[in-house]
Motif scaffolding. Structure first.
Motif, PDB file in Angstrom:
ATOM      1  N   ASP A 207       0.871  -1.510  -0.188  1.00  0.00           N
ATOM      2  CA  ASP A 207       0.321  -0.150   0.335  1.00  0.00           C
ATOM      3  C   ASP A 207       0.731   1.456  -0.205  1.00  0.00           C
ATOM      4  N   TYR A 208       2.055   1.519   0.747  1.00  0.00           N
ATOM      5  CA  TYR A 208       3.070   2.727   0.688  1.00  0.00           C
ATOM      6  C   TYR A 208       3.688   2.541  -0.866  1.00  0.00           C
ATOM      7  N   PRO A 211       0.572   3.225  -3.583  1.00  0.00           N
ATOM      8  CA  PRO A 211      -1.299   3.894  -3.542  1.00  0.00           C
ATOM      9  C   PRO A 211      -2.240   3.814  -4.226  1.00  0.00           C
ATOM     10  N   SER A 215      -6.963  -0.422  -0.461  1.00  0.00           N
ATOM     11  CA  SER A 215      -6.463  -1.011  -0.107  1.00  0.00           C
ATOM     12  C   SER A 215      -5.704  -2.327   0.107  1.00  0.00           C
ATOM     13  N   TYR A 216      -5.012  -3.329   0.190  1.00  0.00           N
ATOM     14  CA  TYR A 216      -4.133  -4.261   0.192  1.00  0.00           C
ATOM     15  C   TYR A 216      -5.635  -5.328   1.531  1.00  0.00           C
ATOM     16  N   SER A 219      -9.656  -5.086   1.276  1.00  0.00           N
ATOM     17  CA  SER A 219     -10.201  -4.946  -0.163  1.00  0.00           C
ATOM     18  C   SER A 219     -11.110  -5.383   0.011  1.00  0.00           C
TER      19      SER A 219
END
Length: 314
Positions: A207-208, A211, A215-216, A219
């Motif tokens: 996610d970082y 992005p 979001s993983y 989801s």
């Protein structure tokens, strides 16, 4: 065959059959709900960890008290053979396609046999070597690796696929080593906890670094998707791991690993039954090769025992 060996064989076969329904279920979730594979792996393992740890805390808390050294060992095993394994598996499928990824993961019985030889001094017989070769060939045929449309692999894909097999090998060898002293449920609880935490860290990193609007970690939105995932987690995934881990109490990991290749033809038969796919002749040949591979080492051992007995009486 000794009674305990028959039990181990039966548990390994059941594990492979139960595991075989995991992939179609996850594939359905990915296709129907567009859920990232990393998200599914994370929450599936986390659900299993909660069920195992919660069950032991409620009914057998003493099984969780195994000492700091054993916990550290299982933590490392979970990070490598659950967390990293599932992440590498998804990467392998992306790079190689599902069929080749399956072939590469099922090289793990070879690594288990080599690891057992190095760590436990277990002999690798000629029959076992032939059985491993037949199992790999059969697996390649079952997943139609001979089809040019399916056969696509790069050096990167090959390395990732083999790393997938190596990380799964760790679970088998550590499981065999701990089988006499640690409950399979204890092993599952700790390895799934640390495997899930590893996947959480990987999801946060993904996610970082990349992005996006989804979001993983978060989801999965549809309640029906959660229900299906929970059924997969506490059904075929947990059941398969529990049966396989229990089998290591009765038979060596190299034998259990070889038997687990049965998962490939069973999964193909599930696809034929539920998804209406058709089997090709070479796929049927592959299934036959896998079945021969599974029984060959034991058959060769029986022949050797009979020959020895006859010679001693003569």
């Amino acid at each position: 065959m000794q009674p305990h060996a028959r039990t181990g064989y039966a548990l390994s076969v059941l594990a492979a059959v139960v595991w075989a329904s995991t992939a179609p279920g996850l594939s359905y979730l990915i296709t129907r709900y567009a859920i990232p594979g990393l998200t599914l792996a994370l929450w599936r393992d986390l659900l299993i960890a909660v069920v195992c740890a919660g069950g032991l805390l409620a009914f057998r808390p003493a099984l969780l008290r195994i000492g700091t050294r054993a916990i550290v060992q299982l933590a490392l095993t979970g990070m490598i053979s659950i967390g990293m394994y599932h992440a590498l598996w998804l990467w392998s499928v992306t790079l190689n396609g599902a069929a080749i990824a399956v072939v590469l993961i099922y090289t793990y019985p070879v690594f288990v046999a080599l690891g057992a030889w190095l760590l436990f001094r277990e002999q690798i017989t000629k029959a076992h070597i032939v059985a491993l070769a037949l199992a790999l060939a059969g697996c390649a045929l079952v997943v139609r690796a001979y089809d040019p449309a399916i056969l696509r692999i790069s050096w990167t894909g090959a390395v990732i696929g083999l790393l997938t097999a190596l990380t799964h090998t760790v679970y088998v060898l550590i499981g065999q080593r701990n089988a006499p002293s640690i409950s399979p449920w204890t092993t599952l609880a700790y390895t799934m906890i640390f495997g899930a935490l590893t996947l959480v860290a990987l999801a946060l990193a993904a996610d970082y670094l990349a992005p996006s609007t989804r979001s993983y970690l978060w989801s999965i939105e549809a309640p029906s998707a959660w229900v299906i995932l929970a059924m997969i987690a506490v059904g075929p995934t947990l059941g398969g791991y529990a049966l396989f881990t229990q089998s290591l109490r009765y038979i060596p990991g190299k034998v259990a690993g070889l038997i687990s290749v049965i998962e490939a033809p069973v999964a193909a038969l599930i696809a034929v039954t539920l998804l209406g796919e058709r089997l090709e002749l070479l796929q049927v040949v592959g299934m036959a090769l896998i079945l021969v591979a599974v029984v060959l080492p034991r058959f060769a051992a029986r022949v050797q025992q009979t020959a020895t007995l006859v010679a001693s009486r003569g």
